[in-house]
Design a protein around this motif. Structure first.
Motif, mmCIF file in Angstrom:
data_model
loop_
_atom_site.group_PDB
_atom_site.id
_atom_site.type_symbol
_atom_site.label_atom_id
_atom_site.label_comp_id
_atom_site.label_asym_id
_atom_site.label_seq_id
_atom_site.Cartn_x
_atom_site.Cartn_y
_atom_site.Cartn_z
ATOM 1 N N PRO A 42 -22.290 -4.221 7.454
ATOM 2 C CA PRO A 42 -22.684 -4.417 6.048
ATOM 3 C C PRO A 42 -21.973 -3.452 5.093
ATOM 4 N N TYR A 43 -21.761 -2.233 5.536
ATOM 5 C CA TYR A 43 -21.052 -1.239 4.727
ATOM 6 C C TYR A 43 -19.607 -1.686 4.516
ATOM 7 N N LEU A 44 -18.991 -2.179 5.578
ATOM 8 C CA LEU A 44 -17.611 -2.641 5.515
ATOM 9 C C LEU A 44 -17.488 -3.857 4.596
ATOM 10 N N GLN A 45 -18.487 -4.735 4.616
ATOM 11 C CA GLN A 45 -18.466 -5.892 3.727
ATOM 12 C C GLN A 45 -18.450 -5.457 2.264
ATOM 13 N N GLN A 46 -19.221 -4.431 1.927
ATOM 14 C CA GLN A 46 -19.224 -3.913 0.561
ATOM 15 C C GLN A 46 -17.855 -3.350 0.183
ATOM 16 N N LEU A 47 -17.255 -2.609 1.116
ATOM 17 C CA LEU A 47 -15.927 -2.046 0.861
ATOM 18 C C LEU A 47 -14.895 -3.145 0.649
ATOM 19 N N PHE A 48 -14.930 -4.165 1.495
ATOM 20 C CA PHE A 48 -13.940 -5.234 1.400
ATOM 21 C C PHE A 48 -14.113 -6.036 0.110
ATOM 22 N N LEU A 49 -15.318 -6.122 -0.409
ATOM 23 C CA LEU A 49 -15.528 -6.774 -1.698
ATOM 24 C C LEU A 49 -14.774 -6.017 -2.790
ATOM 25 N N ARG A 50 -14.892 -4.690 -2.796
ATOM 26 C CA ARG A 50 -14.163 -3.875 -3.769
ATOM 27 C C ARG A 50 -12.651 -4.015 -3.575
ATOM 28 N N ARG A 108 -11.000 -6.459 -2.231
ATOM 29 C CA ARG A 108 -10.556 -7.804 -2.599
ATOM 30 C C ARG A 108 -10.419 -7.932 -4.109
ATOM 31 N N LYS A 109 -11.364 -7.359 -4.849
ATOM 32 C CA LYS A 109 -11.312 -7.429 -6.316
ATOM 33 C C LYS A 109 -10.082 -6.720 -6.874
ATOM 34 N N GLN A 110 -9.563 -5.731 -6.150
ATOM 35 C CA GLN A 110 -8.375 -4.988 -6.588
ATOM 36 C C GLN A 110 -7.092 -5.501 -5.941
ATOM 37 N N ASN A 111 -7.162 -6.687 -5.314
ATOM 38 C CA ASN A 111 -5.997 -7.321 -4.696
ATOM 39 C C ASN A 111 -5.351 -6.439 -3.616
ATOM 40 N N ILE A 112 -6.186 -5.794 -2.816
ATOM 41 C CA ILE A 112 -5.691 -5.027 -1.678
ATOM 42 C C ILE A 112 -5.832 -5.860 -0.410
ATOM 43 N N VAL A 113 -6.910 -6.649 -0.332
ATOM 44 C CA VAL A 113 -7.092 -7.580 0.779
ATOM 45 C C VAL A 113 -7.379 -8.967 0.220
ATOM 46 N N ALA A 118 -3.389 -8.116 1.175
ATOM 47 C CA ALA A 118 -2.909 -8.945 0.073
ATOM 48 C C ALA A 118 -1.455 -8.648 -0.263
ATOM 49 N N ARG A 119 -0.978 -7.472 0.140
ATOM 50 C CA ARG A 119 0.396 -7.075 -0.141
ATOM 51 C C ARG A 119 0.985 -6.429 1.103
ATOM 52 N N ASP A 120 2.265 -6.195 1.060
ATOM 53 C CA ASP A 120 2.937 -5.493 2.141
ATOM 54 C C ASP A 120 2.277 -4.126 2.323
ATOM 55 N N PRO A 121 2.033 -3.698 3.571
ATOM 56 C CA PRO A 121 1.371 -2.402 3.788
ATOM 57 C C PRO A 121 2.141 -1.214 3.209
ATOM 58 N N ALA A 122 3.431 -1.354 2.995
ATOM 59 C CA ALA A 122 4.217 -0.274 2.386
ATOM 60 C C ALA A 122 3.916 -0.137 0.895
ATOM 61 N N GLU A 123 3.340 -1.167 0.285
ATOM 62 C CA GLU A 123 3.034 -1.162 -1.142
ATOM 63 C C GLU A 123 1.605 -0.727 -1.456
ATOM 64 N N ILE A 124 0.788 -0.555 -0.431
ATOM 65 C CA ILE A 124 -0.614 -0.169 -0.627
ATOM 66 C C ILE A 124 -0.742 1.314 -0.291
ATOM 67 N N THR A 125 -1.063 2.118 -1.290
ATOM 68 C CA THR A 125 -1.135 3.560 -1.054
ATOM 69 C C THR A 125 -2.552 3.994 -0.684
ATOM 70 N N VAL A 126 -2.618 5.113 -0.005
ATOM 71 C CA VAL A 126 -3.907 5.700 0.351
ATOM 72 C C VAL A 126 -4.683 6.038 -0.924
ATOM 73 N N GLY A 127 -3.986 6.538 -1.932
ATOM 74 C CA GLY A 127 -4.639 6.861 -3.197
ATOM 75 C C GLY A 127 -5.290 5.648 -3.832
ATOM 76 N N GLU A 128 -4.596 4.520 -3.822
ATOM 77 C CA GLU A 128 -5.143 3.288 -4.383
ATOM 78 C C GLU A 128 -6.398 2.861 -3.627
ATOM 79 N N ILE A 129 -6.355 2.947 -2.308
ATOM 80 C CA ILE A 129 -7.511 2.575 -1.492
ATOM 81 C C ILE A 129 -8.696 3.480 -1.802
ATOM 82 N N ILE A 130 -8.465 4.781 -1.834
ATOM 83 C CA ILE A 130 -9.555 5.733 -2.077
ATOM 84 C C ILE A 130 -10.130 5.553 -3.474
#
Length: 143
Positions: A40-48, A50-55, A68-80
């Motif tokens: 359930p915690y992971l589902q909440q994270l994936f909702l966020r 998805r809204k930011q076009n990361i997944v 949603a994008r190449d893994p080289a284009e997704i930064t740790v900072g963006e995820i956090i």
């Protein structure tokens, strides 16, 4: 700077998704089990995320999530930042409330510089970097 469990779990989940995906959707249950994150915690994270076009979510049989994008284009900072809902703050600014001394505080410039460097560091690493580092570490352990 404080990165909560939410931020750590989001980064772990994205690296796990990159490792398991290979272009195919991965069920959230697979990631939850692999990383020992409550589903359930992971589902909440994936909702966020998805809204930011990361997944992206894929419905139906064989559905799940993909990056949603190449893994080289997704930064740790963006995820956090997406997971935490805000930029990480340091010291007296963590609460977001000014203490009334900012104009005369001799240490404020140091905290501002530290925040900027932390953000630069997190933005300098991509999901691909972590995925490749994890694969190399696994190869070293197996050798």
């Amino acid at each position: 700077m404080k990165i909560t469990t939410r931020g750590r779990y989001a980064v772990m989940a994205m690296v796990s998704l990159a490792a398991a995906s290979r272009g195919n959707p991965v069920p959230i249950q697979t990631i939850a089990k692999r990383e020992s994150i409550p589903e359930p915690y992971l589902q909440q994270l994936f909702l966020r995320l998805r809204k930011q076009n990361i997944v992206k979510s894929v419905r139906g049989p064989g559905g799940g999530f993909i990056l949603a994008r190449d893994p080289a284009e997704i930064t740790v900072g963006e995820i956090i930042r997406t997971a935490e809902g805000k930029a990480a703050r340091v010291g007296c600014r963590q609460s977001g409330v000014a203490c009334g001394m900012i104009d005369r505080c001799r240490t404020q410039g140091m905290w501002d510089t530290l925040e900027a460097r932390i953000e630069e560091f997190l933005d300098s690493m991509s999901v691909r970097d972590l995925f490749e580092d994890r694969a190399e570490t696994r190869e070293e352990v197996e050798a």
